[in-house]
Design a protein around this motif. Structure first.
Motif, PDB file in Angstrom:
ATOM      1  N   ALA A  24       0.831  -1.208   0.000  1.00  0.00           N
ATOM      2  CA  ALA A  24       0.000   0.000   0.000  1.00  0.00           C
ATOM      3  C   ALA A  24       0.867   1.260   0.000  1.00  0.00           C
ATOM      4  N   ARG A  25       1.974   1.222   0.699  1.00  0.00           N
ATOM      5  CA  ARG A  25       2.864   2.372   0.816  1.00  0.00           C
ATOM      6  C   ARG A  25       3.668   2.629  -0.451  1.00  0.00           C
ATOM      7  N   TYR A  26       4.133   1.568  -1.113  1.00  0.00           N
ATOM      8  CA  TYR A  26       5.095   1.743  -2.194  1.00  0.00           C
ATOM      9  C   TYR A  26       4.607   1.359  -3.591  1.00  0.00           C
ATOM     10  N   GLN A  27       3.431   0.788  -3.734  1.00  0.00           N
ATOM     11  CA  GLN A  27       2.961   0.355  -5.046  1.00  0.00           C
ATOM     12  C   GLN A  27       2.910   1.516  -6.044  1.00  0.00           C
ATOM     13  N   GLN A  28       2.275   2.622  -5.687  1.00  0.00           N
ATOM     14  CA  GLN A  28       2.151   3.744  -6.625  1.00  0.00           C
ATOM     15  C   GLN A  28       3.497   4.393  -6.939  1.00  0.00           C
ATOM     16  N   PRO A  29       4.345   4.661  -5.948  1.00  0.00           N
ATOM     17  CA  PRO A  29       5.671   5.199  -6.293  1.00  0.00           C
ATOM     18  C   PRO A  29       6.474   4.250  -7.185  1.00  0.00           C
ATOM     19  N   MET A  30       6.352   2.964  -6.946  1.00  0.00           N
ATOM     20  CA  MET A  30       7.076   2.000  -7.767  1.00  0.00           C
ATOM     21  C   MET A  30       6.526   1.984  -9.195  1.00  0.00           C
ATOM     22  N   LEU A  31       5.213   2.071  -9.336  1.00  0.00           N
ATOM     23  CA  LEU A  31       4.619   2.123 -10.674  1.00  0.00           C
ATOM     24  C   LEU A  31       5.073   3.369 -11.429  1.00  0.00           C
ATOM     25  N   ARG A  32       5.119   4.515 -10.733  1.00  0.00           N
ATOM     26  CA  ARG A  32       5.583   5.752 -11.376  1.00  0.00           C
ATOM     27  C   ARG A  32       6.997   5.578 -11.913  1.00  0.00           C
ATOM     28  N   LEU A  33       7.870   5.019 -11.080  1.00  0.00           N
ATOM     29  CA  LEU A  33       9.257   4.826 -11.498  1.00  0.00           C
ATOM     30  C   LEU A  33       9.342   3.803 -12.630  1.00  0.00           C
ATOM     31  N   ALA A  34       8.623   2.708 -12.520  1.00  0.00           N
ATOM     32  CA  ALA A  34       8.663   1.677 -13.561  1.00  0.00           C
ATOM     33  C   ALA A  34       8.160   2.215 -14.891  1.00  0.00           C
ATOM     34  N   ARG A  35       7.145   3.053 -14.860  1.00  0.00           N
ATOM     35  CA  ARG A  35       6.619   3.636 -16.099  1.00  0.00           C
ATOM     36  C   ARG A  35       7.629   4.567 -16.761  1.00  0.00           C
ATOM     37  N   ALA A  42       1.977  -2.193 -19.309  1.00  0.00           N
ATOM     38  CA  ALA A  42       1.977  -3.615 -18.979  1.00  0.00           C
ATOM     39  C   ALA A  42       3.366  -4.082 -18.515  1.00  0.00           C
ATOM     40  N   VAL A  43       4.402  -3.613 -19.197  1.00  0.00           N
ATOM     41  CA  VAL A  43       5.770  -3.979 -18.806  1.00  0.00           C
ATOM     42  C   VAL A  43       6.087  -3.378 -17.438  1.00  0.00           C
ATOM     43  N   ALA A  44       5.650  -2.150 -17.201  1.00  0.00           N
ATOM     44  CA  ALA A  44       5.877  -1.506 -15.901  1.00  0.00           C
ATOM     45  C   ALA A  44       5.187  -2.278 -14.784  1.00  0.00           C
ATOM     46  N   ASN A  78      16.219  -2.736 -11.673  1.00  0.00           N
ATOM     47  CA  ASN A  78      16.836  -3.899 -12.321  1.00  0.00           C
ATOM     48  C   ASN A  78      15.792  -4.732 -13.067  1.00  0.00           C
ATOM     49  N   ARG A  79      14.645  -4.960 -12.442  1.00  0.00           N
ATOM     50  CA  ARG A  79      13.588  -5.762 -13.076  1.00  0.00           C
ATOM     51  C   ARG A  79      13.020  -5.040 -14.294  1.00  0.00           C
ATOM     52  N   ALA A  80      12.787  -3.734 -14.161  1.00  0.00           N
ATOM     53  CA  ALA A  80      12.209  -2.972 -15.275  1.00  0.00           C
ATOM     54  C   ALA A  80      13.176  -2.912 -16.454  1.00  0.00           C
ATOM     55  N   ARG A  81      14.448  -2.691 -16.167  1.00  0.00           N
ATOM     56  CA  ARG A  81      15.441  -2.662 -17.252  1.00  0.00           C
ATOM     57  C   ARG A  81      15.546  -4.017 -17.929  1.00  0.00           C
ATOM     58  N   SER A  82      15.510  -5.077 -17.129  1.00  0.00           N
ATOM     59  CA  SER A  82      15.577  -6.422 -17.686  1.00  0.00           C
ATOM     60  C   SER A  82      14.350  -6.708 -18.549  1.00  0.00           C
ATOM     61  N   ALA A  83      13.169  -6.367 -18.047  1.00  0.00           N
ATOM     62  CA  ALA A  83      11.941  -6.581 -18.814  1.00  0.00           C
ATOM     63  C   ALA A  83      11.956  -5.748 -20.087  1.00  0.00           C
ATOM     64  N   GLU A  84      12.445  -4.543 -19.986  1.00  0.00           N
ATOM     65  CA  GLU A  84      12.489  -3.646 -21.144  1.00  0.00           C
ATOM     66  C   GLU A  84      13.459  -4.163 -22.191  1.00  0.00           C
ATOM     67  N   SER A  85      14.549  -4.784 -21.763  1.00  0.00           N
ATOM     68  CA  SER A  85      15.520  -5.292 -22.728  1.00  0.00           C
ATOM     69  C   SER A  85      14.962  -6.460 -23.527  1.00  0.00           C
ATOM     70  N   HIS A  86      13.929  -7.111 -23.018  1.00  0.00           N
ATOM     71  CA  HIS A  86      13.301  -8.222 -23.723  1.00  0.00           C
ATOM     72  C   HIS A  86      12.154  -7.771 -24.620  1.00  0.00           C
ATOM     73  N   GLU A  87      11.798  -6.492 -24.557  1.00  0.00           N
ATOM     74  CA  GLU A  87      10.745  -5.938 -25.405  1.00  0.00           C
ATOM     75  C   GLU A  87      11.342  -5.555 -26.752  1.00  0.00           C
TER      76      GLU A  87
END
Length: 195
Positions: A24-35, A42-44, A78-87
């Motif tokens: 609840a505390r970090y989901q939205q900040p993490m989504l902002r950064l992942a986006r 979807a990748v984010a 790290n996860r977002a960069r890895s996922a993005e490299s597979h796109e």
């Protein structure tokens, strides 16, 4: 509100409610950064979900050398960069000049500083009205600038923490932050002249 350290201890003891509170505390900040890293929502979202799974699997290995927030964001990057490299790759857009050099004086200070407006703050700035403008402006920043601005100015991480999360040097972080803030300032100044 419980501190991150308390939630971390509870999570290590298997308390599911502590995990729910962290999400609840970090989901939205993490989504902002992942986006700001991923090419699609979807990748984010997948990167954030993978991060939470990684947290659950690796919670006992967290040594506390950084804050829990910094650790979460580092895993996410790290996860977002890895996922993005597979796109499938997209054509990259080169960065234009961030700030016109004419905006600075000989000492490197703003040639035309923002005028103080605290006396007329209610008349000149309605924070709720500026939220969409700021969000759109942040979204329009180049990815690395957006990531640094989000971590420093939205999430409140220190310079060292932002460097750690993104794996950039202090000098690069300062340049990216300066350029991002300068672009935001230009957009806000333009909007203020319209209003």
């Amino acid at each position: 509100m419980e501190a991150d350290d308390e939630l971390l201890a509870q999570l290590r003891n298997g308390n599911e409610e502590a995990f729910v509170m962290l999400v609840a505390r970090y989901q939205q900040p993490m989504l902002r950064l992942a986006r700001s890293i991923a090419s699609s929502p979807a990748v984010a979202e997948e990167a954030v979900q993978d991060t939470w799974m990684g947290v659950l699997r690796g919670i006992d290995r967290f040594e506390g050398r950084s804050s829990l927030k910094t650790w979460l964001f580092r895993i996410l990057v790290n996860r977002a960069r890895s996922a993005e490299s597979h796109e499938p790759s997209q054509a990259s857009i080169g960065e234009a000049h961030a700030v016109n050099p004419e905006r600075f004086d000989a000492d490197g200070h703003w040639a035309d500083p923002v005028a103080p407006w605290t006396e007329a703050s209610e008349a000149r700035l309605d924070a709720a009205a500026w939220t969409p403008v700021l969000k759109a402006a942040i979204d329009d920043l180049p990815p690395r600038q957006r990531q640094i601005v989000l971590l420093r100015d939205v999430e409140g991480l220190s310079s060292a923490e932002a460097c750690d999360v993104l794996g950039v040097g202090a000098g690069n972080q300062r340049i990216l932050l300066h350029r991002g803030r300068s672009r935001l300032r230009g957009i806000i100044e333009a909007q203020m002249k319209k209003g």
